[in-house]
Write a protein that holds these residues in place. Structure first.
Motif, PDB file in Angstrom:
ATOM      1  N   ARG A  15       0.878  -1.245   0.108  1.00 53.92           N
ATOM      2  CA  ARG A  15      -0.113   0.192   0.139  1.00 53.92           C
ATOM      3  C   ARG A  15       0.844   1.155   0.018  1.00 53.92           C
ATOM      4  O   ARG A  15       0.586   2.341  -0.674  1.00 53.92           O
ATOM      5  N   ALA A  16       1.991   1.017   0.648  1.00 59.03           N
ATOM      6  CA  ALA A  16       2.839   2.401   0.869  1.00 59.03           C
ATOM      7  C   ALA A  16       3.750   2.372  -0.368  1.00 59.03           C
ATOM      8  O   ALA A  16       3.910   3.680  -0.972  1.00 59.03           O
ATOM      9  N   ARG A  17       3.994   1.367  -1.078  1.00 58.73           N
ATOM     10  CA  ARG A  17       4.597   1.655  -2.357  1.00 58.73           C
ATOM     11  C   ARG A  17       3.956   2.090  -3.508  1.00 58.73           C
ATOM     12  O   ARG A  17       4.267   2.998  -4.392  1.00 58.73           O
ATOM     13  N   ARG A  18       2.453   2.253  -3.494  1.00 62.33           N
ATOM     14  CA  ARG A  18       1.520   2.757  -4.271  1.00 62.33           C
ATOM     15  C   ARG A  18       1.352   4.093  -4.152  1.00 62.33           C
ATOM     16  O   ARG A  18       1.206   4.928  -5.247  1.00 62.33           O
ATOM     17  N   PRO A  22       7.791   8.100  -8.361  1.00 59.69           N
ATOM     18  CA  PRO A  22       8.912   8.806  -8.665  1.00 59.69           C
ATOM     19  C   PRO A  22       8.528  10.311  -9.465  1.00 59.69           C
ATOM     20  O   PRO A  22       7.633  10.059 -10.319  1.00 59.69           O
ATOM     21  N   GLY A  23       8.968  11.357  -9.040  1.00 61.96           N
ATOM     22  CA  GLY A  23       8.578  12.765  -9.587  1.00 61.96           C
ATOM     23  C   GLY A  23       7.711  13.444  -9.132  1.00 61.96           C
ATOM     24  O   GLY A  23       7.474  14.506  -9.292  1.00 61.96           O
ATOM     25  N   GLU A  24       7.226  12.784  -8.001  1.00 59.73           N
ATOM     26  CA  GLU A  24       6.051  13.255  -7.054  1.00 59.73           C
ATOM     27  C   GLU A  24       6.579  13.397  -5.744  1.00 59.73           C
ATOM     28  O   GLU A  24       7.345  12.568  -5.406  1.00 59.73           O
ATOM     29  N   ARG A  25       5.757  14.011  -4.763  1.00 54.31           N
ATOM     30  CA  ARG A  25       5.857  14.053  -3.313  1.00 54.31           C
ATOM     31  C   ARG A  25       4.766  13.812  -2.579  1.00 54.31           C
ATOM     32  O   ARG A  25       3.632  14.352  -2.697  1.00 54.31           O
ATOM     33  N   ARG A  26       4.763  12.591  -1.655  1.00 52.31           N
ATOM     34  CA  ARG A  26       3.639  12.274  -1.056  1.00 52.31           C
ATOM     35  C   ARG A  26       4.175  12.256   0.429  1.00 52.31           C
ATOM     36  O   ARG A  26       5.047  11.486   0.640  1.00 52.31           O
ATOM     37  N   LEU A  27       2.969  12.391   1.211  1.00 50.49           N
ATOM     38  CA  LEU A  27       3.425  12.119   2.753  1.00 50.49           C
ATOM     39  C   LEU A  27       2.562  11.055   3.273  1.00 50.49           C
ATOM     40  O   LEU A  27       1.246  11.127   3.083  1.00 50.49           O
ATOM     41  N   LEU A  28       3.061   9.979   3.894  1.00 52.24           N
ATOM     42  CA  LEU A  28       2.137   9.022   4.597  1.00 52.24           C
ATOM     43  C   LEU A  28       2.491   9.237   6.162  1.00 52.24           C
ATOM     44  O   LEU A  28       3.332   9.246   6.727  1.00 52.24           O
ATOM     45  N   GLY A  29       1.357   9.579   6.729  1.00 54.95           N
ATOM     46  CA  GLY A  29       1.211   9.738   8.287  1.00 54.95           C
ATOM     47  C   GLY A  29       0.997   8.400   8.856  1.00 54.95           C
ATOM     48  O   GLY A  29      -0.084   7.580   8.422  1.00 54.95           O
ATOM     49  N   VAL A  30       1.853   7.816  10.161  1.00 55.06           N
ATOM     50  CA  VAL A  30       1.543   6.813  10.859  1.00 55.06           C
ATOM     51  C   VAL A  30       1.139   7.287  12.412  1.00 55.06           C
ATOM     52  O   VAL A  30       2.103   7.881  12.839  1.00 55.06           O
ATOM     53  N   ALA A 151      -3.436  18.115   6.879  1.00 53.65           N
ATOM     54  CA  ALA A 151      -4.126  18.529   5.417  1.00 53.65           C
ATOM     55  C   ALA A 151      -3.160  18.332   4.341  1.00 53.65           C
ATOM     56  O   ALA A 151      -3.386  17.902   3.279  1.00 53.65           O
ATOM     57  N   ARG A 152      -1.808  18.146   4.522  1.00 50.30           N
ATOM     58  CA  ARG A 152      -0.578  17.941   3.584  1.00 50.30           C
ATOM     59  C   ARG A 152      -0.282  16.443   3.416  1.00 50.30           C
ATOM     60  O   ARG A 152       0.411  16.273   2.687  1.00 50.30           O
ATOM     61  N   MET A 153      -1.176  15.628   4.212  1.00 48.54           N
ATOM     62  CA  MET A 153      -0.688  14.279   4.252  1.00 48.54           C
ATOM     63  C   MET A 153      -1.600  13.514   3.271  1.00 48.54           C
ATOM     64  O   MET A 153      -2.792  13.704   3.208  1.00 48.54           O
ATOM     65  N   THR A 154      -1.001  12.647   2.286  1.00 52.04           N
ATOM     66  CA  THR A 154      -1.955  12.054   1.442  1.00 52.04           C
ATOM     67  C   THR A 154      -2.683  10.716   1.976  1.00 52.04           C
ATOM     68  O   THR A 154      -3.938  10.893   1.856  1.00 52.04           O
ATOM     69  N   GLU A 155      -2.083   9.921   3.085  1.00 49.87           N
ATOM     70  CA  GLU A 155      -2.914   9.307   3.655  1.00 49.87           C
ATOM     71  C   GLU A 155      -2.381   9.090   5.453  1.00 49.87           C
ATOM     72  O   GLU A 155      -1.075   9.445   5.392  1.00 49.87           O
ATOM     73  N   VAL A 156      -3.274   8.865   6.082  1.00 48.39           N
ATOM     74  CA  VAL A 156      -2.816   8.641   7.625  1.00 48.39           C
ATOM     75  C   VAL A 156      -3.450   7.101   7.935  1.00 48.39           C
ATOM     76  O   VAL A 156      -4.615   7.084   7.956  1.00 48.39           O
ATOM     77  N   TRP A 157      -2.500   6.539   8.536  1.00 49.37           N
ATOM     78  CA  TRP A 157      -2.815   5.066   9.182  1.00 49.37           C
ATOM     79  C   TRP A 157      -2.872   5.133  10.670  1.00 49.37           C
ATOM     80  O   TRP A 157      -1.972   5.472  11.244  1.00 49.37           O
ATOM     81  N   TYR A 158      -4.047   4.667  11.271  1.00 48.99           N
ATOM     82  CA  TYR A 158      -3.788   4.635  12.823  1.00 48.99           C
ATOM     83  C   TYR A 158      -3.642   3.294  12.940  1.00 48.99           C
ATOM     84  O   TYR A 158      -4.396   2.080  12.712  1.00 48.99           O
ATOM     85  N   GLY A 205     -10.229   9.797  12.477  1.00 46.27           N
ATOM     86  CA  GLY A 205      -9.782  10.754  11.232  1.00 46.27           C
ATOM     87  C   GLY A 205      -9.010  10.220  10.409  1.00 46.27           C
ATOM     88  O   GLY A 205      -8.702  10.603   9.617  1.00 46.27           O
ATOM     89  N   ALA A 206      -8.646   8.826  10.672  1.00 52.46           N
ATOM     90  CA  ALA A 206      -7.746   8.085   9.808  1.00 52.46           C
ATOM     91  C   ALA A 206      -8.178   7.525   8.558  1.00 52.46           C
ATOM     92  O   ALA A 206      -9.498   7.281   8.409  1.00 52.46           O
ATOM     93  N   ASP A 207      -7.455   7.487   7.483  1.00 54.60           N
ATOM     94  CA  ASP A 207      -7.970   6.767   6.309  1.00 54.60           C
ATOM     95  C   ASP A 207      -7.981   5.471   6.346  1.00 54.60           C
ATOM     96  O   ASP A 207      -9.094   4.809   5.778  1.00 54.60           O
ATOM     97  N   VAL A 208      -7.371   4.915   7.363  1.00 57.98           N
ATOM     98  CA  VAL A 208      -7.491   3.331   7.346  1.00 57.98           C
ATOM     99  C   VAL A 208      -6.876   2.958   8.839  1.00 57.98           C
ATOM    100  O   VAL A 208      -6.035   3.672   9.369  1.00 57.98           O
ATOM    101  N   VAL A 209      -7.567   2.055   9.813  1.00 64.45           N
ATOM    102  CA  VAL A 209      -7.129   1.665  11.221  1.00 64.45           C
ATOM    103  C   VAL A 209      -6.742   0.322  10.698  1.00 64.45           C
ATOM    104  O   VAL A 209      -7.335  -0.739  10.409  1.00 64.45           O
ATOM    105  N   VAL A 210      -5.308   0.043  11.371  1.00 59.04           N
ATOM    106  CA  VAL A 210      -4.818  -1.265  10.952  1.00 59.04           C
ATOM    107  C   VAL A 210      -4.324  -1.974  12.158  1.00 59.04           C
ATOM    108  O   VAL A 210      -3.801  -1.241  13.215  1.00 59.04           O
ATOM    109  N   ARG A 211      -4.558  -3.326  12.304  1.00 61.11           N
ATOM    110  CA  ARG A 211      -3.971  -4.025  13.314  1.00 61.11           C
ATOM    111  C   ARG A 211      -2.958  -4.896  12.371  1.00 61.11           C
ATOM    112  O   ARG A 211      -3.074  -5.764  11.766  1.00 61.11           O
ATOM    113  N   TRP A 212      -1.397  -4.339  12.821  1.00 65.41           N
ATOM    114  CA  TRP A 212      -0.515  -4.753  12.161  1.00 65.41           C
ATOM    115  C   TRP A 212      -0.042  -6.196  12.648  1.00 65.41           C
ATOM    116  O   TRP A 212       0.256  -6.399  13.724  1.00 65.41           O
TER     117      TRP A 212
END
Length: 214
Positions: A15-18, A22-30, A151-158, A205-212
């Motif tokens: 999911r993070a790899r998606r 390259p050539g863009e900038r995205r932020l993933l919050g955990v 607001a500047r993060m593409t996704e946030v995972w809880y 408020g998270a995009d997804v809640v994960v049990r890792w």
């Protein structure tokens, strides 16, 4: 958003790899409560994706120093939401989000547990790395400057784990960094638990809640 989704390391890396285009900038919050494993997950994602695709930047670099906390009378609540420079973190997130290939690197602070202090410019974030993984307790908080960062993060995972597992981890961590067993237990169930309850209230408020499942 529904309940937590059980996910393996491989599934979360995919999911993070998606997000790492390259050539863009995205932020993933955990995000997650103290002891949830968010720092470990962020580190695993970055290690597996490799330095050409991802870099880790922690929120903990914006801890207020011990001297400032003492002046404010907050030293005994270190880790609470008002013991961080939320505006500074939001400004960093904006710089990271706006960076594009060809720009100079952005230098971010880090938190050193061995000295319990933030250290300036502890990690370089090259502009051509497409994914920044940023982790911390208060990424979904609705007060102060935290929403500006969110607001500047593409996704946030809880990251969600059972309380007994989380508390056991937390006690071990506090003990490993110098607290007595009694103090580690008291801190985990006192100040840390109050913070955990505030963080849990932001879960929706998270995009997804994960049990890792490592």
């Amino acid at each position: 958003m529904s309940g937590a989704v059980a996910a393996t390391t491989a599934e979360l890396v995919a999911r993070a790899r998606r997000l790492a285009v390259p050539g863009e900038r995205r932020l993933l919050g955990v995000v997650g409560a103290p002891g949830a494993g968010k720092s470990t997950l962020a580190r695993v994602l970055v290690d597996v994706l490799g330095p050409e695709l991802a870099v880790e930047v922690g929120m903990d670099g914006y801890h207020l120093s011990n001297a400032v906390l003492a002046d404010l009378g907050r030293r005994g609540r270190k880790g609470a939401i008002d013991t961080f420079d939320d505006a500074g973190y939001a400004a960093l997130v904006a710089r990271l989000a706006d960076a594009r290939p060809g720009d100079p690197p952005v230098y971010a602070p880090v938190f050193r547990r061995e000295i319990e202090e933030p250290v300036a410019a502890g990690v370089a974030v090259p502009a051509d790395v497409p994914l920044v993984v940023t982790e911390g307790n208060y990424l979904l908080a609705t007060t102060g400057a935290w929403p500006d960062a969110r607001a500047r993060m593409t996704e946030v995972w809880y990251v969600d784990v059972p309380d007994d597992v989380r508390l056991a981890r937390l006690e071990e961590r506090h003990h490993a960094f110098g607290k007595s067993r009694e103090d580690a237990r008291r801190w985990s169930r006192g100040s840390d638990q109050a913070n955990a309850e505030l963080i849990a209230a932001t879960r929706e408020g998270a995009d997804v809640v994960v049990r890792w499942r490592p």
